[in-house]
Design an enzyme around this catalytic site. Structure first.
Site, PDB file in Angstrom:
ATOM      1  CE  LYS A   1     -72.099  29.867  61.454  1.00  0.00           C
ATOM      2  NZ  LYS A   1     -72.834  29.177  62.524  1.00  0.00           N
TER       3      LYS A   1
ATOM      4  CE1 TYR B   1     -72.444  33.443  60.496  1.00  0.00           C
ATOM      5  CE2 TYR B   1     -72.046  32.731  58.233  1.00  0.00           C
ATOM      6  CZ  TYR B   1     -72.818  32.710  59.386  1.00  0.00           C
ATOM      7  OH  TYR B   1     -73.942  31.929  59.433  1.00  0.00           O
TER       8      TYR B   1
END
Ligand code: NAD
Length: 362
Positions: free
Chosen positions: A254, A250
């Site tokens: 990002k 994740y």
């Protein structure tokens, strides 16, 4: 440490600093101290009558010259801060301070990926409320609240597939027309240490959170460039700056989303010379949505205060309505985290340790 960053104390401190560094407040006070000293003394004496004795005496015995020096410093810092903010806005808008021209909300069309839930749903609701026609690209049906709204249309689309995005984009153009707003918001998350990450999920998270941005942008940017009008919003995260233990995938997507935004903004300016096509990037801290439902209890027990999807949607909506590009860190009191790479290593590590304490399963 992580909880301190988002605590009410920090928010309060942040508001207090904003107030004392506002030249609109400190400027007139400085002028009064300088040119109307007797009036100021009289006002302070009146206020002091309503304060406890000790506070009252320190207020009335405050040396006038010291107060003026302190006010000058505050006004100076406030002016520097204001100039910095203006420069930030100009830099993110091809060195223009004014809002981009030619927007007419009831005639605008927006595409929001992942608009059926959480943050995306909030953005869809607000845009439709403004009169914008909104195409939701999602694998999940529209929630009840959005169904039946004539300004909102659902296009089933798996954003990890360039074919699926191309098919949905054709349908959007046929039914609505060419979009001027693209919100790249769809996202997924799951916590697992690197050694336990399975390949299928890795490919999926890279596809949803990152590669999809190329697919949607390739579909909708050309027309924006052609008419020199548009706004592409990248929904990133605080994880763009602070990598999380048990969420390397994740965090990587990002950090990648921020890189995508920066390259996109630069290409629009230098490659396509479309200075009225705007770009914004949004970095929310943890938000109470289905995305984090598996670990939100752990975060809260580690002292992390969760934001609401309405808070994020309000700020993204205000950014779109402002007709300006920019970078939003939400809450704004966490803005300092964006400079983490320039912090001393020991301080960076303390922050990551604090976040890991909330993320790693005991
Ligand atoms: P959410 O789960 O409520 O919404 C995500 C949406 O994306 C859902 O509607 C889902 O169906 C859709 N989606 C998932 N896979 C898709 C696919 N393959 N194709 C199309 N749509 C797909 O989550 P949210 O919190 O509202 O997340 C929105 C964005 O905000 C994400 O990019 C997320 O990373 C980011 N964000 C969330 C948080 C948080 O704590 N919730 C914090 C920072 C950033």
């Amino acid at each position: 440490m992580a909880s301190i960053l988002y605590s009410p104390v920090i928010d309060l401190l942040d508001s207090a600093v904003r107030m004392v560094l506002s030249p609109l407040l400190t400027g007139p006070i400085l002028l009064s101290f300088t040119y109307l000293p007797d009036t100021v003394r009289h006002v302070l004496a009146t206020v002091a009558q309503h304060l406890p004795e000790q506070l009252a005496s320190s207020l009335t015995s405050l040396p006038h010259a010291n107060a003026i020096t302190a006010l000058r410093v505050l006004v100076g810092l406030g002016v520097v801060r204001t100039v910095n903010r203006v420069l930030n806005t100009m830099a993110a808008n091809s060195w223009r301070l004014t809002a981009a021209p030619g927007w007419d909300w009831p005639n605008e069309i927006a595409v929001v990926t992942g608009g059926s839930s959480g943050i995306g749903k909030g953005i869809v609701e607000r845009l439709a409320g403004l009169g914008v026609r909104v195409a939701v690209l999602d694998i999940q049906e529209l929630p009840k609240e959005l169904q039946g709204n004539p300004r909102i249309r659902f296009f089933r689309c798996d954003v990890t597939s360039s074919e699926s995005v191309a098919t949905a984009a054709d349908a959007v153009r046929k039914e609505f027309g060419h979009p001027s707003i693209l919100v790249n918001n769809a996202g997924i998350a799951r916590t697992a240490p690197i050694l336990k990450a399975d390949e299928a999920f890795l490919r999926r998270i890279l596809g949803v959170n990152l590669m999809s941005m190329w697919f949607t942008t390739q579909q909708f940017l050309p027309r924006m460039v052609q008419v020199n009008k548009g706004h592409i919003i990248t929904v990133a995260s605080i994880a763009s700056f602070v990598a999380l233990a048990t969420a390397a995938d994740y965090s990587a997507t990002k950090a990648g989303a921020l890189a995508f935004h920066e390259s996109l903004a630069s290409e629009i300016k230098h490659q396509y010379k479309a200075r009225n096509v705007l770009t914004s990037v949004v970095h929310p801290n943890f938000v109470r949505t289905p995305l984090i439902q598996d670990f939100s209890a752990r975060l809260e027990s580690a002292g992390v205060r969760l934001l609401t999807s309405d808070q994020i949607a309000d700020e993204v909506f205000a950014q779109i309505k402002s007709r300006r590009g920019g970078q939003l860190v939400i809450p704004s009191s966490a803005t300092g985290v964006s400079g983490i790479r320039g912090w001393p290593t020991w301080l960076q590590e303390l922050l990551r340790d604090g976040v890991a304490a909330g993320a790693v399963k005991p």
